[in-house]
Write a protein that holds these residues in place. Structure first.
Motif, PDB file in Angstrom:
ATOM      1  N   LYS A   1       4.449   5.182   4.730  1.00 43.70           N
ATOM      2  CA  LYS A   1       4.773   6.539   4.320  1.00 43.70           C
ATOM      3  C   LYS A   1       6.116   6.608   3.608  1.00 43.70           C
ATOM      4  O   LYS A   1       6.551   7.663   3.180  1.00 43.70           O
ATOM      5  CB  LYS A   1       4.750   7.466   5.524  1.00 43.70           C
ATOM      6  CG  LYS A   1       3.340   7.579   6.113  1.00 43.70           C
ATOM      7  CD  LYS A   1       3.284   8.566   7.235  1.00 43.70           C
ATOM      8  CE  LYS A   1       1.862   8.659   7.776  1.00 43.70           C
ATOM      9  NZ  LYS A   1       1.759   9.563   8.884  1.00 43.70           N
ATOM     10  N   ASN A   2       6.778   5.471   3.479  1.00 47.04           N
ATOM     11  CA  ASN A   2       8.048   5.374   2.773  1.00 47.04           C
ATOM     12  C   ASN A   2       8.043   4.129   1.896  1.00 47.04           C
ATOM     13  O   ASN A   2       7.362   3.158   2.190  1.00 47.04           O
ATOM     14  CB  ASN A   2       9.219   5.286   3.768  1.00 47.04           C
ATOM     15  CG  ASN A   2       9.340   6.528   4.615  1.00 47.04           C
ATOM     16  OD1 ASN A   2       9.539   7.608   4.100  1.00 47.04           O
ATOM     17  ND2 ASN A   2       9.196   6.360   5.933  1.00 47.04           N
TER      18      ASN A   2
ATOM     19  N   ARG B   1       0.826  -1.206   0.000  1.00 46.12           N
ATOM     20  CA  ARG B   1       0.000   0.000   0.000  1.00 46.12           C
ATOM     21  C   ARG B   1       0.864   1.262   0.000  1.00 46.12           C
ATOM     22  O   ARG B   1       1.723   1.430   0.856  1.00 46.12           O
ATOM     23  CB  ARG B   1      -0.936   0.004   1.211  1.00 46.12           C
ATOM     24  CG  ARG B   1      -1.874  -1.182   1.230  1.00 46.12           C
ATOM     25  CD  ARG B   1      -2.618  -1.296  -0.071  1.00 46.12           C
ATOM     26  NE  ARG B   1      -3.684  -2.288  -0.029  1.00 46.12           N
ATOM     27  CZ  ARG B   1      -4.514  -2.482  -1.014  1.00 46.12           C
ATOM     28  NH1 ARG B   1      -4.423  -1.772  -2.118  1.00 46.12           N
ATOM     29  NH2 ARG B   1      -5.451  -3.393  -0.913  1.00 46.12           N
ATOM     30  N   GLY B   2       0.629   2.116  -0.971  1.00 41.97           N
ATOM     31  CA  GLY B   2       1.388   3.362  -1.116  1.00 41.97           C
ATOM     32  C   GLY B   2       0.720   4.514  -0.405  1.00 41.97           C
ATOM     33  O   GLY B   2       0.275   5.477  -1.045  1.00 41.97           O
ATOM     34  N   CYS B   3       0.665   4.458   0.904  1.00 45.83           N
ATOM     35  CA  CYS B   3       0.003   5.503   1.697  1.00 45.83           C
ATOM     36  C   CYS B   3       0.632   6.875   1.463  1.00 45.83           C
ATOM     37  O   CYS B   3      -0.054   7.899   1.553  1.00 45.83           O
ATOM     38  CB  CYS B   3       0.059   5.151   3.181  1.00 45.83           C
ATOM     39  SG  CYS B   3      -0.682   3.553   3.584  1.00 45.83           S
ATOM     40  N   PHE B   4       1.916   6.892   1.135  1.00 43.35           N
ATOM     41  CA  PHE B   4       2.627   8.153   0.905  1.00 43.35           C
ATOM     42  C   PHE B   4       2.050   8.930  -0.268  1.00 43.35           C
ATOM     43  O   PHE B   4       2.272  10.124  -0.395  1.00 43.35           O
ATOM     44  CB  PHE B   4       4.124   7.888   0.665  1.00 43.35           C
ATOM     45  CG  PHE B   4       4.389   6.866  -0.412  1.00 43.35           C
ATOM     46  CD1 PHE B   4       4.429   7.217  -1.745  1.00 43.35           C
ATOM     47  CD2 PHE B   4       4.593   5.540  -0.068  1.00 43.35           C
ATOM     48  CE1 PHE B   4       4.651   6.276  -2.734  1.00 43.35           C
ATOM     49  CE2 PHE B   4       4.836   4.579  -1.041  1.00 43.35           C
ATOM     50  CZ  PHE B   4       4.864   4.951  -2.377  1.00 43.35           C
TER      51      PHE B   4
END
Length: 162
Positions: free
Chosen positions: A158-159, A138-141
């Motif tokens: 976040k990274n 998952r690319g929350c960033f």
């Protein structure tokens, strides 16, 4: 039959394609992370990288089978309220059989799919590998809905790790 051939048998299976398309339609307007082919492939690839880095020695085609099928049951979750891990097994078993996985492999794959939502301390189990990869995919960033997401701040990616 080589590893990639069985993986591609899943990818090109008519029932798999049908369910991926139905799921894409259900989630077309989903604000949060989608469960689409990109997500499935991200889980596969991250799991395989971790498998290599940590020398876990799980077969590539088994990892990819789990990653490709682990969330496909969301179709039945939307339609009938069936938990998606159970529904993914229901949809996945005929696809795995048609893709030439044997009974022992299917049992292993189904166990990992069934338990992919459970965090385990044992980081070497196949279930743990898929759980970690599912979360790391998952690319929350880059998420537009990050402020509305129910994931805790500690859980959000976040990274980039993989």
């Amino acid at each position: 039959m080589n590893n990639n051939e069985r993986i591609n048998n899943i990818l090109h299976h008519r029932d798999y394609i049908k369910n991926v398309r139905i799921l894409e339609e259900y989630e077309r307007n989903r604000e949060f992370c989608r469960h689409d082919l990109n997500h499935f492939l991200d889980v596969c690839r991250i799991a395989y990288i971790i498998n290599l880095e940590e020398n876990l020695k799980y077969p590539k085609d088994v990892i990819y089978a789990i990653g490709l099928i682990h969330d496909i049951g969301r179709v039945l979750e939307y339609e009938r309220g069936v938990p998606h891990n159970k529904a993914s097994i229901e949809i996945g078993i005929p696809i795995l059989k048609d893709s030439k996985f044997n009974e022992e492999e299917i049992k292993i794959i189904c166990s990992a799919i069934d338990n992919h939502r459970i965090h385990k301390e044992d980081k070497t189990s196949l279930e743990s590998l898929i759980y970690r990869s599912d979360k790391l995919s998952r690319g929350c960033f880059n998420c537009k809905a990050i402020d509305k997401c129910y994931w805790s701040e500690e859980k959000k990616n976040k990274n980039i790790m993989y």
